[in-house]
Design a protein around this motif. Sequence first.
Motif, PDB file in Angstrom:
ATOM      1  N   SER A   6     107.906  45.406 -26.435  1.00  0.00           N
ATOM      2  CA  SER A   6     107.015  46.251 -25.641  1.00  0.00           C
ATOM      3  C   SER A   6     107.603  46.506 -24.260  1.00  0.00           C
ATOM      4  O   SER A   6     108.473  45.770 -23.781  1.00  0.00           O
ATOM      5  N   VAL A   7     107.108  47.548 -23.618  1.00  0.00           N
ATOM      6  CA  VAL A   7     107.545  47.900 -22.276  1.00  0.00           C
ATOM      7  C   VAL A   7     107.009  46.857 -21.283  1.00  0.00           C
ATOM      8  O   VAL A   7     105.854  46.435 -21.367  1.00  0.00           O
ATOM      9  N   VAL A   8     107.859  46.423 -20.347  1.00  0.00           N
ATOM     10  CA  VAL A   8     107.439  45.509 -19.292  1.00  0.00           C
ATOM     11  C   VAL A   8     107.257  46.313 -18.007  1.00  0.00           C
ATOM     12  O   VAL A   8     108.182  46.986 -17.540  1.00  0.00           O
ATOM     13  N   LEU A   9     106.042  46.237 -17.421  1.00  0.00           N
ATOM     14  CA  LEU A   9     105.707  46.954 -16.197  1.00  0.00           C
ATOM     15  C   LEU A   9     104.984  46.005 -15.250  1.00  0.00           C
ATOM     16  O   LEU A   9     104.351  45.036 -15.696  1.00  0.00           O
ATOM     17  N   PRO A  10     105.054  46.254 -13.942  1.00  0.00           N
ATOM     18  CA  PRO A  10     104.371  45.367 -12.991  1.00  0.00           C
ATOM     19  C   PRO A  10     102.858  45.340 -13.225  1.00  0.00           C
ATOM     20  O   PRO A  10     102.260  46.357 -13.606  1.00  0.00           O
ATOM     21  N   GLN A  11     102.283  44.176 -13.018  1.00  0.00           N
ATOM     22  CA  GLN A  11     100.830  44.044 -13.069  1.00  0.00           C
ATOM     23  C   GLN A  11     100.284  44.353 -11.681  1.00  0.00           C
ATOM     24  O   GLN A  11     100.544  43.626 -10.725  1.00  0.00           O
ATOM     25  N   ILE A  12      99.536  45.413 -11.561  1.00  0.00           N
ATOM     26  CA  ILE A  12      99.036  45.854 -10.254  1.00  0.00           C
ATOM     27  C   ILE A  12      97.589  45.435 -10.101  1.00  0.00           C
ATOM     28  O   ILE A  12      96.737  45.757 -10.941  1.00  0.00           O
ATOM     29  N   ALA A  13      97.332  44.678  -9.011  1.00  0.00           N
ATOM     30  CA  ALA A  13      95.950  44.312  -8.686  1.00  0.00           C
ATOM     31  C   ALA A  13      95.295  45.506  -8.015  1.00  0.00           C
ATOM     32  O   ALA A  13      95.707  45.937  -6.929  1.00  0.00           O
ATOM     33  N   THR A  14      94.300  46.070  -8.658  1.00  0.00           N
ATOM     34  CA  THR A  14      93.677  47.286  -8.133  1.00  0.00           C
ATOM     35  C   THR A  14      92.404  46.962  -7.370  1.00  0.00           C
ATOM     36  O   THR A  14      91.718  45.981  -7.636  1.00  0.00           O
ATOM     37  N   LYS A  15      92.124  47.793  -6.393  1.00  0.00           N
ATOM     38  CA  LYS A  15      90.887  47.692  -5.636  1.00  0.00           C
ATOM     39  C   LYS A  15      89.907  48.722  -6.170  1.00  0.00           C
ATOM     40  O   LYS A  15      90.302  49.766  -6.694  1.00  0.00           O
ATOM     41  N   LYS A  16      88.621  48.391  -6.005  1.00  0.00           N
ATOM     42  CA  LYS A  16      87.607  49.343  -6.421  1.00  0.00           C
ATOM     43  C   LYS A  16      87.715  50.580  -5.539  1.00  0.00           C
ATOM     44  O   LYS A  16      87.687  50.489  -4.320  1.00  0.00           O
ATOM     45  N   ARG A  17      87.834  51.698  -6.153  1.00  0.00           N
ATOM     46  CA  ARG A  17      88.038  52.931  -5.408  1.00  0.00           C
ATOM     47  C   ARG A  17      86.710  53.457  -4.880  1.00  0.00           C
ATOM     48  O   ARG A  17      85.736  53.573  -5.626  1.00  0.00           O
ATOM     49  N   VAL A  18      86.658  53.742  -3.567  1.00  0.00           N
ATOM     50  CA  VAL A  18      85.451  54.304  -2.957  1.00  0.00           C
ATOM     51  C   VAL A  18      85.508  55.816  -3.094  1.00  0.00           C
ATOM     52  O   VAL A  18      86.482  56.443  -2.642  1.00  0.00           O
TER      53      VAL A  18
END
Length: 455
Positions: free
Chosen positions: A396-408
């Motif tokens: 499988s493709v390896v991609l960074p795990q991005i911690a996302t913020k709740k978008r206002v």
Amino acid sequence: MIPAGKSKASANPTKAFFVRMITRDITLEDCIFDLIDNSIDGAWELAGGRPMSLADDTDLSAYRISIDIKPDSFSIRDNCGGISLDDAANYAFTFGRKDDAETENFSIGVYGIGMKRAVFKMGSKIDIRSTFTDKGDLLSFRVPVEVDAWLAAGDGTWDFDIEEADNLESPGVQIEVTKLNEAAARSFESPRFIQDLRRAISRDYALHLHRGLTIEVEEKPVNGWAIELRRGGEFSPMRASFQEDIEGEKVFVEVLAGMEALPPEDSDPDGDWDEDQNRSGWYVVCNGRIVLAADKSSLTGWGTENWPQWHPQYTGFMGLIIFSSRRADLLPLTTTKRSVDATSPLYRRYRPHMREPSKAWIAYTNARKQTEKVKVADQEKEAKAVPIYEVVVQPSVVLPQIATKKRVPEANVLYSVPKPRLLKLATAFGNIRMTYKEVGLQSFEYAYADLVEED
């Protein structure tokens, strides 16, 4: 009572109808590709290799295909072994492949009409010459075709005459077409046509050119397109191999996918198609030739089965699915070799393998929109382009795990006021040179602070 001799309805084809039908739905570029394919098949046979895997290291540097295009003529010549007299008499010039004809190993030709379709599409005077080795001796012949005379001779015989000829410089085939039809003559006099042809050869024959094959257009070699995926940092492309047994034949499948270029800086691009986006998408390869390039349609899954339609946000993604088999008729390509047969059971079986890396990239770019661009861009720049031949096997493709913020959610406020009043308000804020937008934002903040409790 049915009169004698009238008990059967004639269903014999006419030459004119047959020629019109086989040339109707193919472009001049694809006709030239048909002729290139025949030459490449000969080169592979002489080299003893199989264009079935990226790991194949067959050397094709001894073989050359030269194409000359003029406003009044077309020619292609090669040193790829030639057509034998036996094949010419029994197979090469038949309209369609006979049942007893042997399938060329790992070729891309299926139906046995490519050469005839190509030359009939271009013009009406054709000269085909071949030099080949027979038991150590060089033998040669030519097949001249005057299409108008051949048509005028009636539908009773479809054969072409084979004549003796002088040897070519080396074993191979030379095809010359003159008396070009109007469409071919108009295209061949255009520098844009030559430029587009070189670009298409560079891309669609990249896997063959990588192995040293030379293809010249107007005496200038075409450089193969370097197909690369990015690896490094937290990025790594996928590569997986499979094998199918169909009708007693092996079919080999490879799937590669990952980041080919950096995603766009704007999380919601305006739709302008730059070079990166033109290269992004899925590529389908059959026996070494790219038959579908940079596809972003439902043919490769976009917009189907919980798979979103392509969006410029996904720019930078590239996937390749490579099919190879000794028998080209088992591969999912169309008769023009310029698309994929979406109804092919083999292709339908492997499309889910294309979905997973596509969805991983979609999820990554969605998360990317909601994080700090500078940090993400720095990570992406750590990944360097590597040739697809160097991509390691991983499922499988390896991609960074991005911690996302709740978008206002955001809202735009747009209104008009008399300019003298706006200037007076800017002066009251202490800077008459404030932009209209700055005055609007500061007045909003002033009112919000005065009337609404702070969050």
